[in-house]
Design a protein around this motif. Sequence first.
Motif, PDB file in Angstrom:
ATOM      1  N   LYS A  61      -1.708  12.260  -0.199  1.00  0.00           N
ATOM      2  CA  LYS A  61      -1.583  12.356   1.600  1.00  0.00           C
ATOM      3  C   LYS A  61      -3.232  12.832   1.622  1.00  0.00           C
ATOM      4  CE  LYS A  61       0.275  13.804   5.593  1.00  0.00           C
ATOM      5  NZ  LYS A  61       1.592  14.788   5.995  1.00  0.00           N
ATOM      6  N   GLU A  62      -3.548  13.638   0.749  1.00  0.00           N
ATOM      7  CA  GLU A  62      -5.063  14.275   1.072  1.00  0.00           C
ATOM      8  C   GLU A  62      -6.012  13.373   0.604  1.00  0.00           C
ATOM      9  OE1 GLU A  62      -6.834  17.785  -1.675  1.00  0.00           O
ATOM     10  OE2 GLU A  62      -5.675  18.959   0.133  1.00  0.00           O
ATOM     11  N   GLN A  63      -6.016  12.836  -0.553  1.00  0.00           N
ATOM     12  CA  GLN A  63      -6.833  12.116  -1.230  1.00  0.00           C
ATOM     13  C   GLN A  63      -6.890  10.651  -0.652  1.00  0.00           C
ATOM     14  OE1 GLN A  63      -8.832  12.920  -4.011  1.00  0.00           O
ATOM     15  NE2 GLN A  63      -8.223  14.958  -3.702  1.00  0.00           N
ATOM     16  N   SER A  64      -6.005  10.223  -0.058  1.00  0.00           N
ATOM     17  CA  SER A  64      -5.948   8.892   0.597  1.00  0.00           C
ATOM     18  C   SER A  64      -6.818   8.818   2.042  1.00  0.00           C
ATOM     19  CB  SER A  64      -4.430   8.519   1.052  1.00  0.00           C
ATOM     20  OG  SER A  64      -3.822   9.355   1.875  1.00  0.00           O
ATOM     21  N   VAL A  65      -7.312   9.880   2.333  1.00  0.00           N
ATOM     22  CA  VAL A  65      -8.059   9.753   3.815  1.00  0.00           C
ATOM     23  C   VAL A  65      -9.167   8.996   3.514  1.00  0.00           C
ATOM     24  CG1 VAL A  65      -9.458  11.098   5.212  1.00  0.00           C
ATOM     25  CG2 VAL A  65      -7.370  12.176   4.296  1.00  0.00           C
ATOM     26  N   ASN A  66      -9.391   7.954   4.333  1.00  0.00           N
ATOM     27  CA  ASN A  66     -10.433   7.030   4.542  1.00  0.00           C
ATOM     28  C   ASN A  66     -10.333   5.836   3.305  1.00  0.00           C
ATOM     29  OD1 ASN A  66     -11.770   8.250   6.609  1.00  0.00           O
ATOM     30  ND2 ASN A  66     -12.822   9.547   5.556  1.00  0.00           N
ATOM     31  N   LYS A  67      -9.196   5.872   2.756  1.00  0.00           N
ATOM     32  CA  LYS A  67      -9.143   4.728   1.606  1.00  0.00           C
ATOM     33  C   LYS A  67      -8.309   3.682   2.300  1.00  0.00           C
ATOM     34  CE  LYS A  67     -10.650   6.957  -1.770  1.00  0.00           C
ATOM     35  NZ  LYS A  67     -11.881   6.575  -2.440  1.00  0.00           N
ATOM     36  N   LYS A  68      -8.636   2.332   1.905  1.00  0.00           N
ATOM     37  CA  LYS A  68      -8.137   1.235   2.551  1.00  0.00           C
ATOM     38  C   LYS A  68      -6.879   0.865   1.423  1.00  0.00           C
ATOM     39  CE  LYS A  68     -12.290  -0.888   4.585  1.00  0.00           C
ATOM     40  NZ  LYS A  68     -13.239  -2.377   4.562  1.00  0.00           N
ATOM     41  N   PHE A  69      -6.702   1.215   0.493  1.00  0.00           N
ATOM     42  CA  PHE A  69      -5.846   0.808  -0.368  1.00  0.00           C
ATOM     43  C   PHE A  69      -5.225   2.298  -1.184  1.00  0.00           C
ATOM     44  CE2 PHE A  69      -8.586  -2.838   0.020  1.00  0.00           C
ATOM     45  CZ  PHE A  69      -7.716  -3.639   0.464  1.00  0.00           C
ATOM     46  N   VAL A  70      -3.887   2.167  -1.490  1.00  0.00           N
ATOM     47  CA  VAL A  70      -3.379   3.243  -2.325  1.00  0.00           C
ATOM     48  C   VAL A  70      -2.691   2.472  -3.417  1.00  0.00           C
ATOM     49  CG1 VAL A  70      -1.897   5.201  -2.672  1.00  0.00           C
ATOM     50  CG2 VAL A  70      -3.576   5.071  -0.722  1.00  0.00           C
ATOM     51  N   HIS A  71      -2.948   2.773  -4.657  1.00  0.00           N
ATOM     52  CA  HIS A  71      -2.187   1.914  -5.905  1.00  0.00           C
ATOM     53  C   HIS A  71      -1.621   2.996  -6.747  1.00  0.00           C
ATOM     54  CE1 HIS A  71      -2.556   0.287 -10.028  1.00  0.00           C
ATOM     55  NE2 HIS A  71      -1.446  -0.088  -9.649  1.00  0.00           N
ATOM     56  N   VAL A  72      -0.417   2.944  -6.929  1.00  0.00           N
ATOM     57  CA  VAL A  72       0.290   3.797  -7.638  1.00  0.00           C
ATOM     58  C   VAL A  72       0.951   2.849  -9.046  1.00  0.00           C
ATOM     59  CG1 VAL A  72       2.455   5.271  -8.189  1.00  0.00           C
ATOM     60  CG2 VAL A  72       0.741   5.480  -6.163  1.00  0.00           C
ATOM     61  N   ASP A  73       0.391   3.631 -10.226  1.00  0.00           N
ATOM     62  CA  ASP A  73       1.274   2.849 -11.329  1.00  0.00           C
ATOM     63  C   ASP A  73       2.162   3.975 -11.934  1.00  0.00           C
ATOM     64  OD1 ASP A  73       1.169   1.090 -13.728  1.00  0.00           O
ATOM     65  OD2 ASP A  73       0.481   2.588 -14.911  1.00  0.00           O
ATOM     66  N   TRP A  74       3.426   3.377 -12.057  1.00  0.00           N
ATOM     67  CA  TRP A  74       4.363   4.079 -12.724  1.00  0.00           C
ATOM     68  C   TRP A  74       4.394   4.054 -14.049  1.00  0.00           C
ATOM     69  CZ3 TRP A  74       6.137   6.778  -8.743  1.00  0.00           C
ATOM     70  CH2 TRP A  74       6.149   6.528  -7.484  1.00  0.00           C
ATOM     71  N   TYR A  75       4.332   5.467 -14.585  1.00  0.00           N
ATOM     72  CA  TYR A  75       3.866   5.577 -16.025  1.00  0.00           C
ATOM     73  C   TYR A  75       4.904   6.527 -16.730  1.00  0.00           C
ATOM     74  CZ  TYR A  75       0.178   5.536 -19.890  1.00  0.00           C
ATOM     75  OH  TYR A  75      -0.349   5.313 -20.949  1.00  0.00           O
ATOM     76  N   GLY A  76       4.656   6.604 -18.099  1.00  0.00           N
ATOM     77  CA  GLY A  76       5.603   7.515 -18.776  1.00  0.00           C
ATOM     78  C   GLY A  76       4.885   7.928 -20.198  1.00  0.00           C
TER      79      GLY A  76
END
Length: 363
Positions: A61-76
């Motif tokens: 939430k904090e890092q996404s300020v002013n971002k156009k895209f948020v991409h999450v890669d589910w990893y392990g």
Amino acid sequence: MNDELKIIKDEYWFNKYTDETLNISILTTLACNFACPYCFETRRNVKLTPKIENAIFEFIKEQSVNKKFVHVDWYGGEPLLNYDSIKSLSQKLIKLSVERGFTYYSSITTNGYLLNKEKIDELVKYNLRSAQITLDGPKEIHDKMRPLINQEGTYDTIINNIRYASQFITINLRVNINAENHLKIDGLLDEIKNIPNLNLAIKAIVPASYKEYNKDVLSAQDYANIVINKYKYAQSLGINTAIDNVFEGSMHRYCIVDSDSQFIISPTGKIFKCGESYADDEKGIIGGLDENGKIVIDDQRKPFWDKDPFSFEECKNCILLPLCLGGCQMKRLIKKVEPCSPEYKYSLDELIKIYYNLQNSEG
């Protein structure tokens, strides 16, 4: 006359610091259901807790300020062993994307064994766009190299899951090769040639230094020669390969790690830059939970991963600079080995020929 070096520098620094996409890899667990003999990861039965999930959400939430895209890669580990966390965080992030006005999408790096029809159907609703899955050869080879913990084979289940999933998402198929299994890779390529939405990447096996792995590990030059030939055969079958886009990314970055907007978060809430560097005592740690349970970046540790490829003496006058851009930071800083990509270093002429032929066949 254009200053080509200046153009490369401008592109590199612009993309490093003004990336419109926040890239977050979330390790849902360090547990795994496979027993791959060459794996570099340390298997631990650790998974995300509701407390860490909430801290991750607040960090995004904090890092996404002013971002156009948020991409999450589910990893392990194997991320699907903690499927509940994937669902929980996906729901929160989709809601946040609506509130903030950014586009949210996800990918998953998985062994593919648990990526069945039911999970694909649900994950697509959570904006899953792609999956990286590994097959190390045809059935008789893969089942020896990537068995379940109980040593049962996994190939049939994975290939069936890939065939179903490829109808809805992109499959980034990874094939790890050594001096033995590369002789059988053509059999795998013949089997996957008609699977849609599939991209092939072939990588050399580099086992962890603390592990005994008796199979022959390829030299960089041998790997480069082999992988080019395999890519040629794959392309003759109509399979998209990593070579297809190798020149499109020039002047941007060697790896997503080079972006200032990329982070990896472990199940214990620590932040890392590289997917091969997330043990609790790694130099790659750049932050983690503070005393209030908030994930914060350590400004003293983060510069460890900052890279200026134009300051490396061996890179300044190298013909590969626009492609390689200083190479792999993990290899350079921690493994202390050659950071360059073998395909670029030893097979550039062949790469150019393949790319040229590909462009002409499309045009």
